[in-house]
Design a protein around this motif. Sequence first.
Motif, PDB file in Angstrom:
ATOM      1  N   THR A 161       0.832  -1.212   0.000  1.00  0.00           N
ATOM      2  CA  THR A 161       0.000   0.000   0.000  1.00  0.00           C
ATOM      3  C   THR A 161       0.863   1.257   0.000  1.00  0.00           C
ATOM      4  OG1 THR A 161      -1.616  -1.229   1.336  1.00  0.00           O
ATOM      5  CG2 THR A 161      -1.946   1.137   1.133  1.00  0.00           C
ATOM      6  N   THR A 162       1.912   1.247   0.831  1.00  0.00           N
ATOM      7  CA  THR A 162       2.813   2.400   0.902  1.00  0.00           C
ATOM      8  C   THR A 162       3.493   2.653  -0.436  1.00  0.00           C
ATOM      9  OG1 THR A 162       3.240   2.016   3.256  1.00  0.00           O
ATOM     10  CG2 THR A 162       4.853   3.354   2.071  1.00  0.00           C
ATOM     11  N   SER A 163       3.962   1.592  -1.087  1.00  0.00           N
ATOM     12  CA  SER A 163       4.654   1.730  -2.374  1.00  0.00           C
ATOM     13  C   SER A 163       3.766   2.435  -3.393  1.00  0.00           C
ATOM     14  CB  SER A 163       5.073   0.356  -2.908  1.00  0.00           C
ATOM     15  OG  SER A 163       5.927  -0.291  -2.008  1.00  0.00           O
ATOM     16  N   MET A 164       2.529   1.955  -3.540  1.00  0.00           N
ATOM     17  CA  MET A 164       1.618   2.541  -4.524  1.00  0.00           C
ATOM     18  C   MET A 164       1.256   3.974  -4.164  1.00  0.00           C
ATOM     19  SD  MET A 164      -0.828  -0.795  -5.174  1.00  0.00           S
ATOM     20  CE  MET A 164      -1.821   0.041  -6.422  1.00  0.00           C
ATOM     21  N   PHE A 165       1.021   4.207  -2.871  1.00  0.00           N
ATOM     22  CA  PHE A 165       0.654   5.550  -2.420  1.00  0.00           C
ATOM     23  C   PHE A 165       1.770   6.553  -2.671  1.00  0.00           C
ATOM     24  CE2 PHE A 165       1.223   8.504   1.197  1.00  0.00           C
ATOM     25  CZ  PHE A 165       0.191   9.380   0.914  1.00  0.00           C
ATOM     26  N   VAL A 166       3.011   6.174  -2.326  1.00  0.00           N
ATOM     27  CA  VAL A 166       4.141   7.099  -2.459  1.00  0.00           C
ATOM     28  C   VAL A 166       4.423   7.411  -3.927  1.00  0.00           C
ATOM     29  CG1 VAL A 166       6.633   7.357  -2.087  1.00  0.00           C
ATOM     30  CG2 VAL A 166       5.193   6.478  -0.255  1.00  0.00           C
ATOM     31  N   VAL A 167       4.345   6.403  -4.806  1.00  0.00           N
ATOM     32  CA  VAL A 167       4.552   6.643  -6.241  1.00  0.00           C
ATOM     33  C   VAL A 167       3.589   7.722  -6.738  1.00  0.00           C
ATOM     34  CG1 VAL A 167       4.264   5.653  -8.550  1.00  0.00           C
ATOM     35  CG2 VAL A 167       5.523   4.387  -6.810  1.00  0.00           C
ATOM     36  N   ALA A 168       2.317   7.591  -6.364  1.00  0.00           N
ATOM     37  CA  ALA A 168       1.305   8.545  -6.833  1.00  0.00           C
ATOM     38  C   ALA A 168       1.432   9.900  -6.151  1.00  0.00           C
ATOM     39  CB  ALA A 168      -0.093   7.966  -6.595  1.00  0.00           C
ATOM     40  N   PHE A 169       1.518   9.895  -4.820  1.00  0.00           N
ATOM     41  CA  PHE A 169       1.462  11.145  -4.063  1.00  0.00           C
ATOM     42  C   PHE A 169       2.735  11.969  -4.219  1.00  0.00           C
ATOM     43  CE2 PHE A 169       1.632  13.835  -0.287  1.00  0.00           C
ATOM     44  CZ  PHE A 169       0.337  14.340  -0.250  1.00  0.00           C
ATOM     45  N   MET A 170       3.894  11.320  -4.081  1.00  0.00           N
ATOM     46  CA  MET A 170       5.158  12.055  -4.209  1.00  0.00           C
ATOM     47  C   MET A 170       5.396  12.487  -5.655  1.00  0.00           C
ATOM     48  SD  MET A 170       6.179  12.302  -1.172  1.00  0.00           S
ATOM     49  CE  MET A 170       6.087  11.549   0.442  1.00  0.00           C
ATOM     50  N   GLY A 171       4.998  11.629  -6.594  1.00  0.00           N
ATOM     51  CA  GLY A 171       5.156  11.989  -8.002  1.00  0.00           C
ATOM     52  C   GLY A 171       4.341  13.218  -8.358  1.00  0.00           C
ATOM     53  N   ALA A 172       3.092  13.248  -7.896  1.00  0.00           N
ATOM     54  CA  ALA A 172       2.235  14.411  -8.159  1.00  0.00           C
ATOM     55  C   ALA A 172       2.724  15.626  -7.384  1.00  0.00           C
ATOM     56  CB  ALA A 172       0.791  14.087  -7.775  1.00  0.00           C
ATOM     57  N   GLY A 173       3.181  15.397  -6.152  1.00  0.00           N
ATOM     58  CA  GLY A 173       3.636  16.499  -5.313  1.00  0.00           C
ATOM     59  C   GLY A 173       4.774  17.287  -5.931  1.00  0.00           C
TER      60      GLY A 173
END
Length: 513
Positions: free
Chosen positions: A281-293
């Motif tokens: 869950t963390t892996s998928m979340f960080v890819v999306a959230f940090m990438g967009a951020g």
Amino acid sequence: MTLPKAAPAASDKLDGTVLKIASVVVLGAIMSILDVTVVSVALTTFAQDFDSTYATVAWTMTGYTLALATVIPVTGWAADRFGTKRLYMVALVLFVVGSVACSMAWDITSLIGFRVLQGFGGGMLMPLGMTIMTRAAGPDRVGRVMAVLGIPMLLGPIGGPILGGWLIEAASWHWIFLINLPIGVVALAAAFVILPSDRPSPSESFDFLGMLLLSPGLALFLFGVSSIPEVGTVASARVLVPGAIGLALIVAFVFHALNKNHPLIDLHLFKNRQLTVAVVTTSMFVVAFMGAGLLFPSYFIQVGGHTTLAAGLVMAPQGIGAMLTMPIAGRLVDRMGAGKIVLTGLPLIFVGLSVFTQVAADSPTWLLMGALFVMGMGMGCTMMPLMTAAIVTLSHEQVARGSSLMNIVQQTSGSIGTAVMSVVLTNQILSHESAGLAAASRGDSPEAAQIASQTPPDVLANGFAELADSFGNTFVVATVLILLTLIPAMLLPRKKSVNPNLEAEGAPTAVMH
């Protein structure tokens, strides 16, 4: 020195001893995380002062990330071998020395090299801080501890761009590094006085083969991934060769670790179902959230026409939103498990990101700031609860290794997310005729001013519309990824986690040792 014991399980409040330890850990973490966001706003200045390209100066951030990826795997073993207090102080010294050296850099190559030195220290600060705090507070208060450790993650996005923009405008880029000197000295003195001396456990032999496989493997893999935005395609030797070698070394490490009693990173931790679900869950979340951020400041500067300082101020609602929900989420996770909290946070992030998928050249700033606030509230319910879910069921001896594992996951996923979103945005801009022209017309450089003055207004207006579409389409990718993250998040525990390891050990309280 007397070793601090955690409060009884019946009390979920963080006592004075734990809060003092937290102040030391948070000070070090703020310094390292703030430095990443401060440097991000200085890249244009580096390019001008060192007469270099943007792609080259971007390695001041990439080199720091690669150093983090190299040193994090060793941190868990080193904490057991030398003690968390001693290693934490060494990490602070490395970071401060690296910061001072960066301020004295004479060209872009030396700056990148000193950033790597800084990264070696910064890479140890967060996993060590998580280990120190988790051991001090005990398993029943891990959620609250993670909420405290989330403070630097809030202050970084809020304060970094604002502080960096102000220091560069008021003084010079050297001060974005020199400011770490007084903070680091205070943190070092506080660590010496406040952190309890712990008893290292040097019985385990160091996994040299594991280090030779995993640390270079991660560094090479991330080097390849980080090169994608610069070369513009995956089908490049600069991407494929280091990426493939790095991946092969990582795979070799997996086979090695599964057949060794005390590997550098204990992959047997994945037998813990809750940790495995939290990692995915963390892996998928960080890819999306940090990438967009990464793209939000670029949108406000390139499309909205904001200055660097103004863009930092516009981003502030995201941190404020997280600041409101993170302490509450920390308390609730300890009582009802991470599942319900994360499944509240992810939809909030989805709603906020959905607004950015519809951005236009004239999107009202108040609307986007509101979307960032909602996203921040979601982030406060997501990041630290996931860390809690991963660590809360580990035994006392596994905490350091588990912390290192989660930090590796975060750094790797963040780098992948940054590369993916950068490539998507670049390809989107290239597919629109006037978008690149509009982006090039922003800024204070003579070239930007010349492009803005020589381009017909209607062409420039169309270019900004296309540029906004390019950002919007890229945010669609991040939004879909957040939606997919709901799938593994549904498998997270929805009631208070009981630590079978601690029950078996008969250790209702945790001590620093």
